[in-house]
Design a protein around this motif. Structure first.
Motif, short mmCIF file in Angstrom:
data_model
loop_
_atom_site.label_atom_id
_atom_site.label_comp_id
_atom_site.label_asym_id
_atom_site.label_seq_id
_atom_site.Cartn_x
_atom_site.Cartn_y
_atom_site.Cartn_z
N LYS A 269 22.82 -11.07 67.51
CA LYS A 269 22.90 -10.37 66.21
C LYS A 269 23.55 -11.26 65.15
O LYS A 269 23.03 -11.40 64.04
CB LYS A 269 23.71 -9.06 66.35
CG LYS A 269 23.10 -8.08 67.33
CD LYS A 269 23.96 -6.85 67.51
CE LYS A 269 25.30 -7.13 68.15
NZ LYS A 269 25.25 -7.64 69.53
N THR A 270 24.70 -11.85 65.50
CA THR A 270 25.42 -12.64 64.49
C THR A 270 24.60 -13.87 64.09
O THR A 270 24.53 -14.21 62.91
CB THR A 270 26.81 -13.05 65.02
OG1 THR A 270 27.52 -11.87 65.38
CG2 THR A 270 27.60 -13.81 63.98
N SER A 271 23.94 -14.48 65.07
CA SER A 271 23.10 -15.64 64.75
C SER A 271 21.98 -15.23 63.78
O SER A 271 21.69 -15.94 62.81
CB SER A 271 22.48 -16.22 66.03
OG SER A 271 23.49 -16.52 66.96
N LEU B 167 28.22 -6.34 57.17
CA LEU B 167 29.36 -5.92 57.99
C LEU B 167 28.99 -6.12 59.46
O LEU B 167 28.31 -5.29 60.06
CB LEU B 167 29.71 -4.44 57.75
CG LEU B 167 29.94 -4.00 56.31
CD1 LEU B 167 30.35 -2.54 56.25
CD2 LEU B 167 31.03 -4.86 55.67
N ASP B 168 29.43 -7.25 60.00
CA ASP B 168 29.13 -7.55 61.40
C ASP B 168 30.19 -6.85 62.27
O ASP B 168 31.28 -6.52 61.78
CB ASP B 168 29.18 -9.07 61.60
CG ASP B 168 28.50 -9.53 62.89
OD1 ASP B 168 27.95 -8.67 63.61
OD2 ASP B 168 28.54 -10.74 63.18
N GLU B 169 29.89 -6.66 63.54
CA GLU B 169 30.81 -6.02 64.48
C GLU B 169 31.29 -4.67 63.95
O GLU B 169 32.46 -4.32 64.06
CB GLU B 169 32.02 -6.94 64.75
CG GLU B 169 31.62 -8.36 65.03
CD GLU B 169 32.09 -8.86 66.38
OE1 GLU B 169 32.43 -8.03 67.24
OE2 GLU B 169 32.08 -10.08 66.56
N PHE B 170 30.38 -3.93 63.36
CA PHE B 170 30.70 -2.64 62.76
C PHE B 170 31.31 -1.69 63.78
O PHE B 170 32.17 -0.87 63.46
CB PHE B 170 29.40 -2.05 62.19
CG PHE B 170 29.60 -0.81 61.36
CD1 PHE B 170 30.30 -0.87 60.17
CD2 PHE B 170 29.08 0.41 61.77
CE1 PHE B 170 30.48 0.27 59.40
CE2 PHE B 170 29.26 1.55 61.01
CZ PHE B 170 29.96 1.48 59.82
MG LIG Z 1 28.22 -11.06 67.11
#
Ligand SMILES: [Mg+2]
Ligand SMILES: Nc1ncnc2c1ncn2[C@@H]1O[C@H](COP(=O)(O)OP(=O)(O)O)[C@@H](O)[C@H]1O
Length: 460
Positions: free
Chosen positions: A122-124, A213-216
């Motif tokens: 997801k983050t990538s 907003l990552d790691e929500f």
């Molecule tokens: Mg991540």
């Protein structure tokens, strides 16, 4: 799948260490034994303790001549199991996924929610999305949420990244805009509310903003999630120039955005899928190119077979296998390096499983019930989370009676937890997040081999 034998019982025995592992340091010694001075000197002279290969400045250390030093340094950047991909050249596949998200943001002006298991990428993907948006001159604000994240903190910081010259009430030539003021300068001192922030966003002109907003899911505050939902509603009602992208670990959308059902039509939700085999091969190929290594085709096949579509596992195996090959003085990675990498991965994953759960698994192995664990692990991995009897049957080609037995046994052992989900029938998930991967990779350690001879991938 019949006759599947998952021999991981030995993993829990101390003596089950590879020769390579045995040469490597473990934790601090509990007892310091007195040592004869001569033997101490001899050891010291030999410089027998492992040392770093390179200096903090990224130069080769010089004290351990290593003709592969530069390849090693490149290898560290080529396969990064503990970091998301930020460099486009290292991002494998996912063109369609990225295209779909961009279309939803650009053409439909929707807010986006990306969800999926940890390590799925997801983050990538967010990094690639940010770069594409920045190329199109979007202002992109990326935040990784923490347990105590507050709405005020995140959106005040976001406002500080938006220059005042994009506010319709301030011409670019006004002194405030020229002095580099931002929207944050217009916020009152008290906590920022969704309404206030939405108001401010509705005044923007001449730009577009993506707030990521990552790691929500990491934020524990219900108030924070409610406020974000409120803001999405507010922004959607006003056709604002600010869009939100949320990402987090969740089995389904509802879990991630429990306060958002009322605004479902304003969001585009996407479960980040597993990689196709060709995409995993691309990870290998990208790394080969960057590090100057070659993967023997049988070694690549083995990575694909064990990774089961996980970019994290693919990176982890390639990283370890590459270093093992260099340690042996080779720039070609062979299947045996991948097997050693799998052994290493098993050890790493085992360390992340809680002791009580490890003990219950060990007991199952001692009772000769390892196959039950393997069947369930495969179902959990192919379902990407909670699964039911039907998925268990389909993933393993077993009949309903056997599936029921597996579910019953693992529920009794408290290794599988039954979920309350009347609509989809009874569903189950493992008691710990890393458990299916650990069980799968332990099985692969014994069963997925492509050496010697032509590639042979067991049980796929
Ligand atoms: Mg991540
Ligand atoms: N498309 C990709 N190509 C190559 N490696 C990837 C890709 N997506 C993820 N990875 C790798 O997989 C691992 C997990 O990725 P990450 O983006 O951190 O996942 P998540 O945010 O879902 O936990 C990292 O090692 C990252 O380098």
């Amino acid at each position: 799948m019949a006759g599947l034998d998952l021999k991981i019982g030995s993993l829990f025995k101390k003596k089950d260490r590879t020769a390579r592992e045995a040469r490597e340091p473990r934790g601090p010694a509990a007892v310091v034994q007195p040592m004869h001075r001569d033997s101490a000197r001899k050891l010291k002279d030999k410089g027998s303790l492992p040392r770093f290969h390179s200096m903090a400045s990224d130069q080769a250390s010089g004290w351990a001549p290593d003709r592969f030093a530069s390849m090693r340094a490149k290898l560290r950047l080529a396969f990064t199991p503990s970091q998301p991909v930020a460099d486009r050249r290292m991002f494998a596949g996912r063109e369609d996924v990225l295209k779909t998200v961009i279309r939803a943001i650009e053409d439909q002006r929707l807010h986006a929610v990306l969800y999926g298991e940890r390590g799925i990428g997801k983050t990538s993907l967010l990094h690639m999305l940010s770069q594409a948006a920045q190329e199109a001159r979007y202002i992109v604000v990326y935040t990784s949420c923490g347990a105590n994240t507050t709405f005020d903190e995140i959106f005040r910081a976001a406002a500080a990244d938006i220059p005042l010259l994009f506010h319709s009430g301030f011409a670019p030539t006004t002194s405030e805009a020229e002095k580099g003021a931002t929207l944050a300068d217009l916020l009152p001192p008290g906590p920022v509310s969704p309404h206030k922030f939405g108001d401010l966003c509705s005044k923007l002109t001449g730009t577009r903003v993506l707030i990521i907003l990552d790691e929500f899911d990491r934020c524990e505050s219900g108030a924070f999630r409610r406020d974000v939902a409120e803001l999405i509603k507010n922004l959607s009602d006003r056709l604002g120039r600010v869009q939100l992208v949320l990402a987090g670990v969740a089995a389904d959308l509802t879990e991630l955005v429990e306060h958002i059902p009322s605004i479902r039509r304003n969001i585009f939700a996407l479960r980040v899928p597993k990689l196709a085999d060709a995409e995993v091969l691309q990870i290998v190929a990208n790394g080969e190119r960057e590090a100057g290594l070659t993967f023997d085709p049988a070694a690549s096949t083995q990575v694909v077979a064990v990774a089961l579509g996980s970019p994290y596992i693919a990176n982890l195996l390639c990283h370890h296998a590459g270093h093992f090959a260099l340690d042996q003085g080779r720039s070609t990675v062979l299947p045996r390096d991948v097997s050693d990498a799998v052994d290493r991965a098993v050890m790493e994953f085992q360390g992340r499983i809680g002791k009580p759960v490890q003990a219950r698994i060990r007991q199952m192995f001692e009772r000769g019930e390892s196959e039950v664990l393997a069947l369930a692990a495969r179902a959990a991995l192919s379902a990407d989370g909670p699964f039911g009897a039907a998925e268990l049957q389909a993933a393993n080609g077993i009949d309903a009676k056997r599936a029921q037995h597996v579910l019953q046994e693992l529920t009794n052992e408290r290794l599988l937890l039954q979920q309350d989900d009347s609509e989809a029938g009874l569903r189950y998930e493992f008691a710990e997040e890393g458990l299916p991967t650990f069980l799968w990779i332990s099985w692969a350690k014994e069963n997925v081999r492509t050496e010697p001879g032509p590639a042979r991938v067991a049980n796929r």
